[in-house]
Scaffold this active site. Sequence first.
Site, PDB file in Angstrom:
ATOM      1  N   SER A  87       0.793  -1.228   0.000  1.00 20.45           N
ATOM      2  CA  SER A  87       0.000   0.000   0.000  1.00 20.45           C
ATOM      3  C   SER A  87       0.827   1.281   0.000  1.00 20.45           C
ATOM      4  O   SER A  87       0.279   2.359  -0.199  1.00 20.45           O
ATOM      5  CB  SER A  87      -0.926   0.001   1.218  1.00 20.45           C
ATOM      6  OG  SER A  87      -0.179  -0.273   2.365  1.00 20.45           O
ATOM      7  N   GLY A  88       2.087   1.167   0.224  1.00 21.24           N
ATOM      8  CA  GLY A  88       2.875   2.391   0.227  1.00 21.24           C
ATOM      9  C   GLY A  88       4.325   2.165   0.561  1.00 21.24           C
ATOM     10  O   GLY A  88       4.781   1.035   0.738  1.00 21.24           O
ATOM     11  N   VAL A  90       7.623   3.014   2.999  1.00 23.24           N
ATOM     12  CA  VAL A  90       7.941   3.387   4.386  1.00 23.24           C
ATOM     13  C   VAL A  90       9.302   4.088   4.412  1.00 23.24           C
ATOM     14  O   VAL A  90      10.293   3.577   3.889  1.00 23.24           O
ATOM     15  CB  VAL A  90       7.937   2.143   5.306  1.00 23.24           C
ATOM     16  CG1 VAL A  90       8.156   2.548   6.751  1.00 23.24           C
ATOM     17  CG2 VAL A  90       6.637   1.363   5.166  1.00 23.24           C
ATOM     18  N   LYS A 104       4.864   5.996   6.752  1.00 22.89           N
ATOM     19  CA  LYS A 104       4.331   5.206   5.635  1.00 22.89           C
ATOM     20  C   LYS A 104       3.496   6.118   4.755  1.00 22.89           C
ATOM     21  O   LYS A 104       2.419   6.573   5.154  1.00 22.89           O
ATOM     22  CB  LYS A 104       3.480   4.061   6.161  1.00 22.89           C
ATOM     23  CG  LYS A 104       3.045   3.066   5.122  1.00 22.89           C
ATOM     24  CD  LYS A 104       2.348   1.925   5.856  1.00 22.89           C
ATOM     25  CE  LYS A 104       2.023   0.747   5.015  1.00 22.89           C
ATOM     26  NZ  LYS A 104       1.515  -0.352   5.825  1.00 22.89           N
ATOM     27  N   ASP A 200      -3.513 -10.502   8.602  1.00 18.59           N
ATOM     28  CA  ASP A 200      -2.380 -10.576   7.671  1.00 18.59           C
ATOM     29  C   ASP A 200      -1.081 -10.858   8.438  1.00 18.59           C
ATOM     30  O   ASP A 200      -0.089 -10.142   8.302  1.00 18.59           O
ATOM     31  CB  ASP A 200      -2.284  -9.271   6.877  1.00 18.59           C
ATOM     32  CG  ASP A 200      -1.444  -9.431   5.600  1.00 18.59           C
ATOM     33  OD1 ASP A 200      -1.200 -10.578   5.191  1.00 18.59           O
ATOM     34  OD2 ASP A 200      -1.043  -8.410   5.017  1.00 18.59           O
TER      35      ASP A 200
HETATM   36  N1  LIG Z   1       7.475   1.172  12.140  1.00 18.45           N
HETATM   37  C1  LIG Z   1       8.421   0.703  11.326  1.00 18.45           C
HETATM   38  N2  LIG Z   1       9.711   0.797  11.674  1.00 18.45           N
HETATM   39  C2  LIG Z   1      10.680   0.313  10.877  1.00 18.45           C
HETATM   40  N3  LIG Z   1      10.464  -0.275   9.701  1.00 18.45           N
HETATM   41  C3  LIG Z   1       9.201  -0.407   9.289  1.00 18.45           C
HETATM   42  C4  LIG Z   1       8.112   0.087  10.072  1.00 18.45           C
HETATM   43  N4  LIG Z   1       6.973  -0.182   9.424  1.00 18.45           N
HETATM   44  C5  LIG Z   1       7.326  -0.813   8.292  1.00 18.45           C
HETATM   45  N5  LIG Z   1       8.659  -0.951   8.198  1.00 18.45           N
HETATM   46  C6  LIG Z   1       9.413  -1.572   7.103  1.00 18.45           C
HETATM   47  O1  LIG Z   1       8.724  -1.335   5.925  1.00 18.45           O
HETATM   48  C7  LIG Z   1       8.409  -2.579   5.293  1.00 18.45           C
HETATM   49  C8  LIG Z   1       7.111  -2.436   4.559  1.00 18.45           C
HETATM   50  O2  LIG Z   1       6.068  -2.400   5.493  1.00 18.45           O
HETATM   51  P1  LIG Z   1       4.564  -2.407   5.047  1.00 18.45           P
HETATM   52  O3  LIG Z   1       3.749  -2.649   6.258  1.00 18.45           O
HETATM   53  O4  LIG Z   1       4.277  -1.184   4.277  1.00 18.45           O
HETATM   54  O5  LIG Z   1       4.455  -3.560   3.989  1.00 18.45           O
HETATM   55  P2  LIG Z   1       4.545  -5.146   4.086  1.00 18.45           P
HETATM   56  O6  LIG Z   1       3.877  -5.617   5.332  1.00 18.45           O
HETATM   57  O7  LIG Z   1       5.952  -5.577   3.878  1.00 18.45           O
HETATM   58  O8  LIG Z   1       3.727  -5.600   2.813  1.00 18.45           O
HETATM   59  P3  LIG Z   1       2.193  -5.555   2.621  1.00 18.45           P
HETATM   60  O9  LIG Z   1       1.765  -4.179   2.965  1.00 18.45           O
HETATM   61  O10 LIG Z   1       2.018  -5.875   1.195  1.00 18.45           O
HETATM   62  O11 LIG Z   1       1.628  -6.590   3.532  1.00 18.45           O
HETATM   63  C9  LIG Z   1       8.422  -3.598   6.404  1.00 18.45           C
HETATM   64  O12 LIG Z   1       8.699  -4.891   5.928  1.00 18.45           O
HETATM   65  C10 LIG Z   1       9.507  -3.072   7.318  1.00 18.45           C
HETATM   66  O13 LIG Z   1      10.780  -3.510   6.880  1.00 18.45           O
END
Ligand SMILES: Nc1ncnc2c1ncn2[C@@H]1O[C@H](COP(=O)(O)OP(=O)(O)OP(=O)(O)O)[C@@H](O)[C@H]1O
Length: 712
Positions: A87-88, A90, A104, A200
């Site tokens: 969705s975006g 980070v 994000k 999820d």
């Molecule tokens: N609060 C946070 N602190 C540090 N890193 C983060 C944080 N949130 C997300 N990330 C990093 O960003 C990545 C992407 O996170 P995001 O939740 O956007 O997607 P995802 O879970 O990998 O995929 P999807 O959204 O398709 O399930 C994570 O795998 C992590 O490495």
Amino acid sequence: MPSRPFPPTNPTKTKALFLALTISACVVIFCSILYFLYHLWHSLVHRAKTIPFDASAPLKLQRFSYKDLKQATNGFDTANVIGKGGSGTVFRGILKDGKLIAIKRLDALSLQSEREFQNELQILGGLRSPFLVTLLGYCVEKNRRVLVYEYIPNRSLQESLFGDEGMSLSWESRLCIILDVARALEFLHLGCDPPVIHGDIKPSNVLIDSEWRGKISDFGLSRIKVEGEFGVDLFSQDLGRSQDLWKSQELSGNLTNLTAETPAIGTPIESVSEVDFALALQASSSSKNSRTCFNVKALNLNSLNYNANIASETEIRSVNAKGKEISALDRDDWNGKFFPCDDELSSIDYSKELTVSASPLVDDEKANGKQWGKDWWWRQDGSGELCSKDYVMEWIGSQICPSNADWDDGKNNVHAKVELENSSPKDKDHDAIAPQSQVFGIGHNTTDNGVEKKESRGKKYHKKKHRKMQEWWKEEHLAELSKKTSKLKNLHTKWKKGLKVPHFDLGRRFYLCRRKKFGQEGENKCDQNGEFSFRRGWKKKSTRSIGSDMWSGDLFSRELSSTTSMRGTLCYVAPEYGGCGFLMEKADIYSFGVLILVIVSGRRPLHVLASPMKLEKANLISWCRHLAQDGNILELVDERLKEDYNKEQASLCINLALICLQKIPELRPDIGDIVKILKGEMELPPFPFEFSPSPPSKLYSRSRRKPKGTTE
Ligand SMILES: Nc1ncnc2c1ncn2[C@@H]1O[C@H](COP(=O)(O)OP(=O)(O)OP(=O)(O)O)[C@@H](O)[C@H]1O
């Protein structure tokens, strides 16, 4: 006739009667009050254990201005990108007060991203737990949607397990993380009122903090379970309410734009283009007609596709996140004991270059007019350009790239053969050795003195194996190609010629990945963290099996699933959640079961391997079930751990996972019991032997039959 006088009343009797009545009335009133007070006390005590979850009144979240966030990330500099999801993107950011945050920034406003944004705000925004990542605030300006979280320095479990720092996770850390995730789910299922279903659970949604504790994140797909019934999608369920909430939060984002671009919220699913994952897969091996494009509203940009997408932008470098030393005192107890600290971890540098540059693969895809990225599902609506099958192929392809630990394992003996002419003699020689070398990360680069001696024998073996593989692929997939179109005939020809383009384009992807690794030094590898995520909400093509194994990870199962509105991540999503929208706690339990296996084994749930020798291990869940049947579950434990793990604990975890992976949701334990089992406060329930349709038995018999003259 004179009237008869009334008998004189006895005043004493009347008084006694009155008194009795008064007393009994008082007793009744007193008892009622007592009863009422008891109930009041009981409900207060009971409620004190849960967090009254009122979606309309989330905790106070800070509203950031876009300008502030831009400043914090140095203008959303790609150097500050720390991850990308469906969705975006980070970013790491630093606020004016020096506080580190994770930002994000949601992709272009769409119904889906709006829903995820709302979900995060309304659900995660209202929750606080040490086992959940903390949502600090948000930003809504025009079409921009940004979420601000606490910064978690050690990235995600996905990266720890499958990234460059794959060796960093000790057994103790893995156990800790399993328990942390269980506690997080315990908090959501039992500690919140009404319960929250995450929806999820997977490694990329488990972040690892500075003390190596797991925190779950990403509530974009989560649901609030209303009235003890089904999990409800907060946003889609009740637009009016959601919009009220929206207003109540003073989120003055421009929703008109959103509705102009996307179907109105609440539009029946049928009005949106349809998609079917099963057909997507079948399409890759059937007639041209089945190339009808599906609206796949799902994309995990961590996949290979992500690389392709961002490659066109610029180089991306991640932050250097230093993992802190683990303190024994910080660790959770396991069976009442503290975990020993893992001092080795203190020196690990978690910096990881996410440098992505244009690769042959990218070029190739661009040349094909395929631009993988955040917006491709929009573009393919009705365009006929890109089908879900391509998407699935990409994902599957990414699973067999050379950087895949399992692939490393397998490449020594098979992959060069898959490509035949494309392999260098050196590769072939290399492949000939140690066909069963299972040493991750080290085995394939080392030269062995015995290599030359085994060379000819190895080559023979290799040829045999190649033939076997060819046969297998033919048997498995070419039959499906019977409804050939000219294109598929072409594919068949290619297959016959040189195996370059087998089913699902595996060979092509394989070939490209390999070319990248071996042909183009310095090129980055295929995605290591790819997962097939259904973030965009798949739409109905047809209704069929709920509970198909496709969703439970049994890719080789003959049954394929059809879904109505699929959310979740392939292989992690529970079989009963056929996308009908009713997400229950037991679906989280299933995903948790998969997660346990992934953590213990250090493998993805689905490793599509080119080798028939390894096919039995391709599907982690099936493989685990077979090992359980054989009484050999410890074979599943990550080989990188060598002997540095506790066998009892590992058995417990694997058996627990199998219990969580039962197909009938009611048979899965609830999270309270799981936590108790993990803490050693409760025995494992009787172990069920539930075996799913597995890869064809011939695969097993074949793979177990070791060719003469080969060494294990
Ligand atoms: N609060 C946070 N602190 C540090 N890193 C983060 C944080 N949130 C997300 N990330 C990093 O960003 C990545 C992407 O996170 P995001 O939740 O956007 O997607 P995802 O879970 O990998 O995929 P999807 O959204 O398709 O399930 C994570 O795998 C992590 O490495």
